[in-house]
Design an enzyme around this catalytic site. Sequence first.
Site, mmCIF file in Angstrom:
data_model
loop_
_atom_site.group_PDB
_atom_site.id
_atom_site.type_symbol
_atom_site.label_atom_id
_atom_site.label_comp_id
_atom_site.label_asym_id
_atom_site.label_seq_id
_atom_site.Cartn_x
_atom_site.Cartn_y
_atom_site.Cartn_z
ATOM 1 N N SER A 88 0.863 -1.182 0.000
ATOM 2 C CA SER A 88 0.000 0.000 0.000
ATOM 3 C C SER A 88 0.898 1.230 0.000
ATOM 4 O O SER A 88 2.072 1.145 0.396
ATOM 5 C CB SER A 88 -0.846 -0.004 1.275
ATOM 6 O OG SER A 88 -1.483 1.241 1.477
ATOM 7 N N TYR A 95 -2.608 -1.129 10.479
ATOM 8 C CA TYR A 95 -2.494 -1.250 9.022
ATOM 9 C C TYR A 95 -1.153 -0.697 8.538
ATOM 10 O O TYR A 95 -0.428 -1.350 7.783
ATOM 11 C CB TYR A 95 -3.655 -0.488 8.375
ATOM 12 C CG TYR A 95 -3.798 -0.676 6.880
ATOM 13 C CD1 TYR A 95 -4.525 -1.745 6.365
ATOM 14 C CD2 TYR A 95 -3.237 0.223 5.984
ATOM 15 C CE1 TYR A 95 -4.675 -1.914 4.988
ATOM 16 C CE2 TYR A 95 -3.370 0.064 4.612
ATOM 17 C CZ TYR A 95 -4.101 -1.008 4.120
ATOM 18 O OH TYR A 95 -4.239 -1.167 2.760
HETATM 19 P P1 NAD Z 1 -11.494 -6.180 -0.207
HETATM 20 O O1 NAD Z 1 -12.171 -6.025 1.100
HETATM 21 O O2 NAD Z 1 -12.247 -5.874 -1.464
HETATM 22 O O3 NAD Z 1 -10.892 -7.656 -0.341
HETATM 23 C C1 NAD Z 1 -10.186 -8.255 0.706
HETATM 24 C C2 NAD Z 1 -10.112 -9.736 0.450
HETATM 25 O O4 NAD Z 1 -9.418 -10.344 1.566
HETATM 26 C C3 NAD Z 1 -11.481 -10.409 0.372
HETATM 27 O O5 NAD Z 1 -11.450 -11.457 -0.577
HETATM 28 C C4 NAD Z 1 -11.660 -10.974 1.778
HETATM 29 O O6 NAD Z 1 -12.560 -12.079 1.848
HETATM 30 C C5 NAD Z 1 -10.236 -11.394 2.060
HETATM 31 N N1 NAD Z 1 -9.967 -11.615 3.482
HETATM 32 C C6 NAD Z 1 -10.213 -10.796 4.531
HETATM 33 N N2 NAD Z 1 -9.864 -11.398 5.674
HETATM 34 C C7 NAD Z 1 -9.377 -12.621 5.348
HETATM 35 C C8 NAD Z 1 -8.863 -13.705 6.074
HETATM 36 N N3 NAD Z 1 -8.766 -13.681 7.417
HETATM 37 N N4 NAD Z 1 -8.466 -14.816 5.405
HETATM 38 C C9 NAD Z 1 -8.568 -14.879 4.048
HETATM 39 N N5 NAD Z 1 -9.048 -13.879 3.301
HETATM 40 C C10 NAD Z 1 -9.451 -12.760 3.950
HETATM 41 O O7 NAD Z 1 -10.166 -5.279 -0.098
HETATM 42 P P2 NAD Z 1 -9.149 -4.685 -1.194
HETATM 43 O O8 NAD Z 1 -9.263 -3.217 -1.128
HETATM 44 O O9 NAD Z 1 -9.277 -5.382 -2.477
HETATM 45 O O10 NAD Z 1 -7.761 -5.048 -0.492
HETATM 46 C C11 NAD Z 1 -6.902 -6.058 -0.968
HETATM 47 C C12 NAD Z 1 -5.472 -5.706 -0.548
HETATM 48 O O11 NAD Z 1 -5.101 -4.479 -1.155
HETATM 49 C C13 NAD Z 1 -5.300 -5.531 0.951
HETATM 50 O O12 NAD Z 1 -4.055 -6.088 1.369
HETATM 51 C C14 NAD Z 1 -5.272 -4.033 1.104
HETATM 52 O O13 NAD Z 1 -4.574 -3.623 2.236
HETATM 53 C C15 NAD Z 1 -4.561 -3.626 -0.176
HETATM 54 N N6 NAD Z 1 -4.757 -2.242 -0.566
HETATM 55 C C16 NAD Z 1 -6.004 -1.751 -0.822
HETATM 56 C C17 NAD Z 1 -6.144 -0.427 -1.190
HETATM 57 C C18 NAD Z 1 -7.468 0.183 -1.492
HETATM 58 O O14 NAD Z 1 -7.548 1.426 -1.585
HETATM 59 N N7 NAD Z 1 -8.530 -0.585 -1.657
HETATM 60 C C19 NAD Z 1 -5.020 0.410 -1.291
HETATM 61 C C20 NAD Z 1 -3.770 -0.135 -1.022
HETATM 62 C C21 NAD Z 1 -3.652 -1.455 -0.665
#
Ligand code: NAD
Length: 258
Positions: free
Chosen positions: A140, A153
């Site tokens: 991130s 986080y």
């Molecule tokens: P999201 O909520 O859409 O998806 C998260 C996924 O992780 C889902 O499939 C969920 O079921 C799964 N998950 C959650 N807890 C879990 C567990 N205990 N075991 C297995 N699976 C689990 O979120 P996203 O925004 O797509 O985030 C995905 C990654 O991207 C994360 O690591 C997040 O930190 C990172 N990220 C997101 C953003 C953003 O702005 N959305 C920015 C930077 C980084």
Amino acid sequence: MSRTVVVTGSTSGIGLGVAKAFAAEGANVVINGFGPADAIEATRSELDALGAGTVLYHGADMTKPVEIEDLIATAVKSFGTVDVLVNNAGIQHVAKIEEFPPEKWDQLIAILLTSAFHTMRHSIPLMKATGKGRIINVASAHALVASPFKSAYVAAKHGILGLTKTAALELAEFGITVNAICPGYVLTPLVEKQIPDTARERGITEEQVKTEVMLKLQATKEFVAIDEVAQAAIYLASDAAKSITGTHISIDGGWTAQ
Ligand code: NAD
């Protein structure tokens, strides 16, 4: 022969986009994450139809080391090895440090950081045996800079960048690269869920959270698209990226340039 790709947290958001991109390229993909069984099966079969490879689902909880071991073992049993590992699963919790529930701290560190240690320690011997491999950690912008009220986080994301660099050095001579992708704000369920909490912590409206907090430092003033992250993962997994290791690609609309 199809490559085998494991993507943690791929029933939603960025992970789903990454899994889709690899499936469309003909890879065998193991998807993982939570959600209603019928929705997950619909996603699995949609991805399975995209390319020549097979798409399987494994429900490992990323806080449970035994289940993580079984996720990698299932990929091996089904497809023979793991060629590309994408550590992506994540959750968020927004609160002041003194009010941050300790069990939430532990859960975020387990999912965002420790789970990657477990997937890696089970995948690395497989990659060493084939003399190639790609490990991609979805970090991130918060792996590079901080924001208030996101202590667990930000700590976990800074940690995964350290793990990325360490693993890259350990594995450089084995044909295995390890890199992180550092997205800015992408409008996924994870981000949508934190808007009301951030509004409450800061005493502002939900619309102000989007424009004045999330996109304030994102110089493009636009959310990053899921597919931009997915295509960066495809690139890092390609032969063209074989000398890129121990580093990160920022996709943050200029956020961390400031
Ligand atoms: P999201 O909520 O859409 O998806 C998260 C996924 O992780 C889902 O499939 C969920 O079921 C799964 N998950 C959650 N807890 C879990 C567990 N205990 N075991 C297995 N699976 C689990 O979120 P996203 O925004 O797509 O985030 C995905 C990654 O991207 C994360 O690591 C997040 O930190 C990172 N990220 C997101 C953003 C953003 O702005 N959305 C920015 C930077 C980084």
